[in-house]
Write a protein that holds these residues in place. Structure first.
Motif, PDB file in Angstrom:
ATOM      1  N   ALA A  13      15.596-122.142  72.807  1.00 49.32           N
ATOM      2  CA  ALA A  13      15.639-120.704  73.067  1.00 49.32           C
ATOM      3  C   ALA A  13      16.121-120.438  74.494  1.00 49.32           C
ATOM      4  O   ALA A  13      15.672-121.076  75.444  1.00 49.32           O
ATOM      5  CB  ALA A  13      14.257-120.083  72.854  1.00 49.32           C
ATOM      6  N   VAL A  14      17.070-119.497  74.628  1.00 47.64           N
ATOM      7  CA  VAL A  14      17.631-119.150  75.929  1.00 47.64           C
ATOM      8  C   VAL A  14      17.428-117.652  76.158  1.00 47.64           C
ATOM      9  O   VAL A  14      17.065-116.899  75.259  1.00 47.64           O
ATOM     10  CB  VAL A  14      19.137-119.503  76.005  1.00 47.64           C
ATOM     11  CG1 VAL A  14      19.352-120.993  75.916  1.00 47.64           C
ATOM     12  CG2 VAL A  14      19.913-118.795  74.903  1.00 47.64           C
ATOM     13  N   THR A  15      17.686-117.238  77.388  1.00 47.77           N
ATOM     14  CA  THR A  15      17.547-115.823  77.747  1.00 47.77           C
ATOM     15  C   THR A  15      18.790-115.050  77.310  1.00 47.77           C
ATOM     16  O   THR A  15      19.915-115.435  77.625  1.00 47.77           O
ATOM     17  CB  THR A  15      17.347-115.671  79.259  1.00 47.77           C
ATOM     18  OG1 THR A  15      16.184-116.410  79.643  1.00 47.77           O
ATOM     19  CG2 THR A  15      17.172-114.211  79.640  1.00 47.77           C
ATOM     20  N   VAL A  16      18.566-113.949  76.588  1.00 44.20           N
ATOM     21  CA  VAL A  16      19.635-113.052  76.153  1.00 44.20           C
ATOM     22  C   VAL A  16      19.378-111.689  76.799  1.00 44.20           C
ATOM     23  O   VAL A  16      18.296-111.124  76.623  1.00 44.20           O
ATOM     24  CB  VAL A  16      19.681-112.920  74.617  1.00 44.20           C
ATOM     25  CG1 VAL A  16      20.834-112.013  74.203  1.00 44.20           C
ATOM     26  CG2 VAL A  16      19.825-114.283  73.967  1.00 44.20           C
ATOM     27  N   SER A  17      20.361-111.179  77.559  1.00 47.93           N
ATOM     28  CA  SER A  17      20.150-109.971  78.362  1.00 47.93           C
ATOM     29  C   SER A  17      21.214-108.921  78.066  1.00 47.93           C
ATOM     30  O   SER A  17      22.366-109.249  77.743  1.00 47.93           O
ATOM     31  CB  SER A  17      20.170-110.304  79.863  1.00 47.93           C
ATOM     32  OG  SER A  17      19.207-111.282  80.176  1.00 47.93           O
ATOM     33  N   TYR A  18      20.785-107.658  78.205  1.00 50.04           N
ATOM     34  CA  TYR A  18      21.711-106.528  78.210  1.00 50.04           C
ATOM     35  C   TYR A  18      22.076-106.241  79.669  1.00 50.04           C
ATOM     36  O   TYR A  18      21.191-106.138  80.527  1.00 50.04           O
ATOM     37  CB  TYR A  18      21.066-105.287  77.603  1.00 50.04           C
ATOM     38  CG  TYR A  18      20.930-105.320  76.101  1.00 50.04           C
ATOM     39  CD1 TYR A  18      22.001-104.975  75.273  1.00 50.04           C
ATOM     40  CD2 TYR A  18      19.735-105.669  75.504  1.00 50.04           C
ATOM     41  CE1 TYR A  18      21.875-104.996  73.899  1.00 50.04           C
ATOM     42  CE2 TYR A  18      19.594-105.698  74.132  1.00 50.04           C
ATOM     43  CZ  TYR A  18      20.668-105.359  73.331  1.00 50.04           C
ATOM     44  OH  TYR A  18      20.543-105.379  71.975  1.00 50.04           O
ATOM     45  N   PHE A  19      23.387-106.103  79.941  1.00 50.98           N
ATOM     46  CA  PHE A  19      23.873-105.790  81.273  1.00 50.98           C
ATOM     47  C   PHE A  19      24.642-104.473  81.237  1.00 50.98           C
ATOM     48  O   PHE A  19      25.246-104.125  80.210  1.00 50.98           O
ATOM     49  CB  PHE A  19      24.802-106.898  81.797  1.00 50.98           C
ATOM     50  CG  PHE A  19      24.075-108.101  82.330  1.00 50.98           C
ATOM     51  CD1 PHE A  19      23.841-108.241  83.685  1.00 50.98           C
ATOM     52  CD2 PHE A  19      23.615-109.085  81.473  1.00 50.98           C
ATOM     53  CE1 PHE A  19      23.183-109.350  84.175  1.00 50.98           C
ATOM     54  CE2 PHE A  19      22.942-110.191  81.950  1.00 50.98           C
ATOM     55  CZ  PHE A  19      22.742-110.322  83.304  1.00 50.98           C
ATOM     56  N   PHE A  20      24.614-103.756  82.375  1.00 49.43           N
ATOM     57  CA  PHE A  20      25.383-102.527  82.517  1.00 49.43           C
ATOM     58  C   PHE A  20      26.390-102.697  83.639  1.00 49.43           C
ATOM     59  O   PHE A  20      26.022-102.990  84.787  1.00 49.43           O
ATOM     60  CB  PHE A  20      24.465-101.342  82.813  1.00 49.43           C
ATOM     61  CG  PHE A  20      25.224-100.050  83.056  1.00 49.43           C
ATOM     62  CD1 PHE A  20      25.931 -99.447  82.015  1.00 49.43           C
ATOM     63  CD2 PHE A  20      25.241 -99.465  84.302  1.00 49.43           C
ATOM     64  CE1 PHE A  20      26.626 -98.275  82.233  1.00 49.43           C
ATOM     65  CE2 PHE A  20      25.935 -98.290  84.527  1.00 49.43           C
ATOM     66  CZ  PHE A  20      26.629 -97.697  83.484  1.00 49.43           C
ATOM     67  N   ASP A  21      27.681-102.542  83.309  1.00 52.50           N
ATOM     68  CA  ASP A  21      28.764-102.636  84.279  1.00 52.50           C
ATOM     69  C   ASP A  21      29.049-101.230  84.786  1.00 52.50           C
ATOM     70  O   ASP A  21      29.639-100.411  84.080  1.00 52.50           O
ATOM     71  CB  ASP A  21      30.009-103.246  83.625  1.00 52.50           C
ATOM     72  CG  ASP A  21      31.095-103.538  84.660  1.00 52.50           C
ATOM     73  OD1 ASP A  21      30.949-103.091  85.816  1.00 52.50           O
ATOM     74  OD2 ASP A  21      32.083-104.206  84.315  1.00 52.50           O
ATOM     75  N   SER A  22      28.597-100.938  86.019  1.00 55.47           N
ATOM     76  CA  SER A  22      28.750 -99.583  86.549  1.00 55.47           C
ATOM     77  C   SER A  22      30.194 -99.247  86.893  1.00 55.47           C
ATOM     78  O   SER A  22      30.571 -98.080  86.908  1.00 55.47           O
ATOM     79  CB  SER A  22      27.870 -99.422  87.794  1.00 55.47           C
ATOM     80  OG  SER A  22      28.213-100.396  88.770  1.00 55.47           O
ATOM     81  N   THR A  23      31.009-100.265  87.175  1.00 51.57           N
ATOM     82  CA  THR A  23      32.406 -99.977  87.530  1.00 51.57           C
ATOM     83  C   THR A  23      33.219 -99.568  86.303  1.00 51.57           C
ATOM     84  O   THR A  23      34.039 -98.654  86.359  1.00 51.57           O
ATOM     85  CB  THR A  23      33.041-101.216  88.178  1.00 51.57           C
ATOM     86  OG1 THR A  23      32.947-102.327  87.273  1.00 51.57           O
ATOM     87  CG2 THR A  23      32.316-101.555  89.475  1.00 51.57           C
ATOM     88  N   ARG A  24      32.967-100.247  85.170  1.00 49.68           N
ATOM     89  CA  ARG A  24      33.683 -99.917  83.929  1.00 49.68           C
ATOM     90  C   ARG A  24      32.880 -99.028  82.997  1.00 49.68           C
ATOM     91  O   ARG A  24      33.385 -98.584  81.976  1.00 49.68           O
ATOM     92  CB  ARG A  24      34.047-101.209  83.201  1.00 49.68           C
ATOM     93  CG  ARG A  24      34.971-102.113  83.989  1.00 49.68           C
ATOM     94  CD  ARG A  24      35.152-103.448  83.282  1.00 49.68           C
ATOM     95  NE  ARG A  24      35.636-103.259  81.924  1.00 49.68           N
ATOM     96  CZ  ARG A  24      35.648-104.212  80.994  1.00 49.68           C
ATOM     97  NH1 ARG A  24      35.171-105.404  81.293  1.00 49.68           N
ATOM     98  NH2 ARG A  24      36.113-103.971  79.788  1.00 49.68           N
ATOM     99  N   ASN A  25      31.604 -98.794  83.373  1.00 52.03           N
ATOM    100  CA  ASN A  25      30.726 -97.926  82.577  1.00 52.03           C
ATOM    101  C   ASN A  25      30.595 -98.449  81.152  1.00 52.03           C
ATOM    102  O   ASN A  25      30.737 -97.711  80.173  1.00 52.03           O
ATOM    103  CB  ASN A  25      31.240 -96.487  82.583  1.00 52.03           C
ATOM    104  CG  ASN A  25      30.164 -95.498  82.170  1.00 52.03           C
ATOM    105  OD1 ASN A  25      28.966 -95.818  82.241  1.00 52.03           O
ATOM    106  ND2 ASN A  25      30.559 -94.320  81.720  1.00 52.03           N
TER     107      ASN A  25
END
Length: 361
Positions: free
Chosen positions: A36-48
């Protein structure tokens, strides 16, 4: 990847086993992580934009940008999947519990809606900025907005106190008194128009500066949209080529889901059997402890039995010896009685003889 992640901020993280669909068969799942590995949601503020990223060490095993047309599907209580047309693959996640799967699916729907709203907002902004440039483009409909065209040049500007043509000064001066009131109202009207035009010019200048500042970003977005459109066009062509296999894929998916359900039922049955075997093992351990206790008691009983047997043998020997002694005593007593009888008989004879003697004397 590291520089991009520095610009992005993780907004939700969980742990799961990561799978990808087999690119050759399009049927089987291929694990991309050993654990099991870490799965994350990311937000790119430059490309929105929102992305799903997972790293196994330094290797990116998931790098999926969330688009409004994506769908996260829960195929079982602990497994979910989604298709990424950009990466041309299907990702699968296996969670440790159903609550983690539900939370991940809720976040997926939330960020998918946020991506849709961001896309609509970006399109509206592009339409608003492209409309003024399209309206001011034709030269025969509207001249460029400059300070000279709004405020007038030195030759075209008309002021209320300075006449424009000296040769026409004589005739208006003769009628200056009758038209003095109308000239003043006209001047006020033109001053108001001039002030309004200046305000509009300032607003348009600010909008133009803002558009100029964003034009590079819009060009980059436009290039990205064009690239995405070309890729989607190719993808549509590929999908049209394999559209005949859609029914087979759906039936295979149904069979896979049925197989997964059967395996889950079998797993549940195995778990129940395992619980039953555990209970049997526990009861067997209890029986074993009881057997050990009974064995110990049996050994103690055997020892006591041996002791009692020894005592019984001793008693038998003693009884036999006592019987022998008793028999000997009986024999001696019998001989004594016989001897006593003989003595009594002799005494009787002696008494009779004495009696006869007494009678004879």
């Amino acid at each position: 990847m590291s520089s991009c992640l520095e610009l992005e901020q993780p907004i939700f993280s969980t742990r799961a086993h990561v799978f990808q669909i087999d690119p050759n068969t399009k049927k089987n799942w291929v694990p991309t992580s050993k654990h099991a590995v870490t799965v994350s949601y990311f937000f790119d503020s430059t490309r929105n934009v929102y992305r799903i990223i997972s790293l196994d060490g330094s290797k990116a095993i998931i790098n999926s940008t969330i688009t409004p047309n994506m769908t996260f599907t829960k195929t079982s209580q602990k497994f979910g999947q989604w298709a990424d047309s950009r990466a041309n693959t299907v990702y699968g996640l296996g969670f440790s519990s159903e609550s983690h799967l539900v939370k991940f699916a809720e976040k997926f729907a939330e960020f998918k809606e946020a991506a849709r709203l961001a896309k609509e907002k970006s399109q509206e902004k592009m339409e608003l900025t492209s409309t003024p440039s399209q309206e001011s483009a034709p030269g025969d409909l509207q001249s460029p907005l400059t300070s000279e065209s709004i405020n007038g040049t030195d030759n075209d500007r008309v002021t209320p106190d300075t006449p424009q043509h000296p040769e026409a000064r004589a005739e208006p001066s003769q009628n200056a008194l009758p038209f003095s009131h109308s000239s003043s109202s006209i001047n006020k009207h033109w001053e108001a128009e001039l002030a309004a035009l200046k305000g509009n010019n300032a607003k348009l200048t600010a909008a133009l500066l803002e558009s100029t500042a964003n034009v590079k970003q819009w060009k980059q977005q436009l290039a990205a949209y064009q690239e995405e459109a070309e890729r989607l066009h190719k993808r549509v062509t590929e999908l049209e080529c394999v559209s005949g296999q859609t029914t087979g894929i759906k039936s295979q998916k149904t069979e896979l889901n049925r197989t997964i359900e059967e395996l889950e039922l079998a797993l549940k049955a195995k778990e129940e059997e395992l619980e039953r075997l555990k209970a049997e093992v526990e009861s067997a351990n209890e029986f074993r402890s009881q057997r050990d206790s009974l064995t110990q008691r049996l050994q103690e009983t055997e020892v006591r039995n041996q002791t009692l047997e020894a005592q019984l043998t001793d008693l038998e020997q003693r009884l036999e010896s006592s019987q022998l002694e008793r028999e000997a005593f009986r024999k001696s007593l019998r001989s004594l009685l016989e001897l006593l009888d003989s003595k009594i008989f002799e005494l009787n004879e002696l008494r009779d003889a004495l009696a006869k003697l007494l009678e004879g004397s």
